[in-house]
Design an enzyme around this catalytic site. Structure first.
Site, PDB file in Angstrom:
ATOM      1  N   ASP A   1      -0.393  16.833 -11.989  1.00 42.76           N
ATOM      2  CA  ASP A   1       0.275  16.213 -10.859  1.00 42.76           C
ATOM      3  C   ASP A   1       0.657  14.859 -11.342  1.00 42.76           C
ATOM      4  O   ASP A   1      -0.015  13.605 -11.724  1.00 42.76           O
ATOM      5  CB  ASP A   1      -0.942  15.928 -10.035  1.00 42.76           C
TER       6      ASP A   1
ATOM      7  N   LYS B   1       7.238   7.905  -5.194  1.00 39.83           N
ATOM      8  CA  LYS B   1       6.825   6.993  -6.171  1.00 39.83           C
ATOM      9  C   LYS B   1       8.063   6.520  -7.062  1.00 39.83           C
ATOM     10  O   LYS B   1       8.400   5.547  -7.019  1.00 39.83           O
ATOM     11  CB  LYS B   1       5.742   7.346  -6.803  1.00 39.83           C
TER      12      LYS B   1
ATOM     13  N   TRP C   1      -7.202  11.256  -6.807  1.00 44.03           N
ATOM     14  CA  TRP C   1      -6.190  12.445  -6.503  1.00 44.03           C
ATOM     15  C   TRP C   1      -6.534  13.588  -7.133  1.00 44.03           C
ATOM     16  O   TRP C   1      -6.382  14.954  -6.652  1.00 44.03           O
ATOM     17  CB  TRP C   1      -4.557  12.129  -7.015  1.00 44.03           C
TER      18      TRP C   1
HETATM   19  C1  LIG Z   1       0.801   9.839  -3.871  1.00 44.80           C
HETATM   20  C2  LIG Z   1       0.323  10.662  -4.621  1.00 44.80           C
HETATM   21  C3  LIG Z   1      -0.158  12.041  -4.117  1.00 44.80           C
HETATM   22  C4  LIG Z   1      -0.074  12.380  -2.741  1.00 44.80           C
HETATM   23  O1  LIG Z   1       1.403  12.810  -2.601  1.00 44.80           O
HETATM   24  P1  LIG Z   1       2.039  13.394  -1.224  1.00 44.80           P
HETATM   25  O2  LIG Z   1       3.363  13.421  -1.320  1.00 44.80           O
HETATM   26  O3  LIG Z   1       1.683  12.138  -0.177  1.00 44.80           O
HETATM   27  O4  LIG Z   1       1.252  14.533  -0.779  1.00 44.80           O
HETATM   28  C5  LIG Z   1      -0.973  12.932  -4.968  1.00 44.80           C
HETATM   29  N1  LIG Z   1      -1.344  12.753  -6.213  1.00 44.80           N
HETATM   30  C6  LIG Z   1      -0.690  11.638  -6.775  1.00 44.80           C
HETATM   31  C7  LIG Z   1      -1.066  11.388  -8.171  1.00 44.80           C
HETATM   32  C8  LIG Z   1       0.041  10.422  -5.994  1.00 44.80           C
HETATM   33  O5  LIG Z   1       0.111   9.406  -6.618  1.00 44.80           O
END
Ligand SMILES: *Cc1c(COP(=O)(O)O)cnc(C)c1O
Length: 359
Positions: A171, A195, A102
């Site tokens: 993030d 999540k 990520w």
């Molecule tokens: C799932 C995830 C993403 C991607 O998220 P989207 O909402 O599908 O764009 C980005 N960063 C992390 C750490 C994730 O777990």
């Protein structure tokens, strides 16, 4: 009806109580004669739902008035572009730390918009570590420092907040709401909802207000945080149903005792699962012990030709979505807030039984 245990990395398990409430309210929300999905986003009902969701979230996380809370769309991946567009300015530089898949995506997107300095990387350990802070090569005048507090795929989590002069931009997609944090440590926190917040389709951005209004002129209105803040996240039609569900999840979390309480449960769940892995010669987790994720637990079997059998038998036992990410292989158990301790106990019992029969 049988509900299985769901270890999916995302979209992930939702609390059953939330799903039941949503089911009960589906056709006629609180006597309105309509479902939430059929209401104007300008209606008193939806505005009230949005305001309550924000207020509950602020209370749960301790978000001060100096932060704007934005409910957006496009997922965390859209924020990979929105971050530089909002913060980098015309000729700015930003620091990024690369701890996995990520981080890499955020870095690749950042490079489209300006100068990106990768201050540290754990690629040399195959993303099983976090580079110690004293090895980071930060720029003198970075607009921000971006990192990924929990790498969902590698199962690597920071249990410390790096010191830096630039605002921290994080993030938090896969660790938000899993334990208390100090929001004031960060300039921007963003997360896809699917999540630990609610269903897919909603994206949360928490941004310190002094960082609003710095977007480059080419920044699309839909990616401009100030536009969203000025319009209470209703510049266009927000994902109203996802927002409603997120609000129910926030209230469910409050009823569990808040982030302190859920954090203690999450720690216990993860400790049990890592202990089961470490106490066996059959299962292994590659991540350095101090950086093991509380939310995403990857593990391998001693003999990977057994992976398919493991997954098939797990599914028969009602344990779903344990397949690891294709880039890592093996298994991964995502044990977010809505995955109860009973699910972790059932997984461990299954693993021990499987080892006895195949180890
Ligand atoms: C799932 C995830 C993403 C991607 O998220 P989207 O909402 O599908 O764009 C980005 N960063 C992390 C750490 C994730 O777990």
């Amino acid at each position: 009806m049988t509900r299985c245990y769901n270890f999916c990395a995302g979209p992930a398990a939702l609390p059953q109580a939330v799903l039941e409430q949503a089911r009960d309210e589906l056709l006629d929300w609180h006597g309105a004669g309509l479902s939430i999905m059929e209401m104007s986003h300008r209606s008193a009902e939806i505005v009230g739902i949005a305001e309550r969701a924000e207020a509950t979230l602020r209370e749960l996380m301790g978000i001060g008035d100096e932060y704007a809370v934005l409910f957006l769309q496009g997922g965390a991946s859209t924020q990979f572009a929105a971050v530089p567009l909002n913060l980098l300015g015309e000729n700015g530089t930003a620091d990024y730390v690369n701890t996995g898949q990520w981080s890499k995506k955020a870095i690749a997107e950042g490079k489209r918009f300006g100068s990106v300095n990768v201050a540290a990387s754990s690629e040399d350990t195959n993303f099983t570590t976090i580079p110690p802070r004293d090895t980071w090569k930060l720029s003198a005048d970075a607009a921000y420092l971006h990192y990924t507090p929990n790498e969902t795929i590698g199962g690597v989590e920071y249990f410390w907040v790096p010191e830096a002069t630039a605002p921290l931009v994080v993030d938090m997609s896969s660790t938000i709401l899993s334990r208390p944090i100090n929001v004031a440590d960060y300039g921007v926190i963003y997360a896809g909802a699917q999540k630990n917040i609610g269903p897919a389709g909603l994206t949360l951005v928490i941004v310190r207000r002094d960082l609003l209004g710095r977007a480059v002129s080419q920044c699309p209105a839909m990616l401009n945080w100030k536009t969203a803040a000025d319009n209470d996240s209703m510049y266009n039609t927000p994902p109203t149903y996802a927002l409603y569900l997120a609000g129910l999840v926030f209230e469910w979390l409050k009823a569990q005792g808040g982030l302190e309480a859920i954090g203690a449960i999450n720690r216990r769940k993860a400790e049990k699962l890592y202990a089961a892995i470490d106490n066996s010669a059959f299962y292994a987790n590659p991540v350095e012990v101090p950086s093991r994720s509380l939310m995403n637990v990857p593990f391998t079997l001693a003999d990977d030709s057994l992976d398919k059998v493991f997954l098939a038998e797990a599914e028969q036992a009602g344990l779903l979505n344990l397949k690891g990410h294709r880039s890592v292989g093996g298994m991964r158990a995502s044990i977010y807030n809505a995955v109860g301790e009973d699910a972790v106990d059932a997984l461990i019992a299954f693993m021990q039984d499987f080892e006895q029969r195949n180890g």
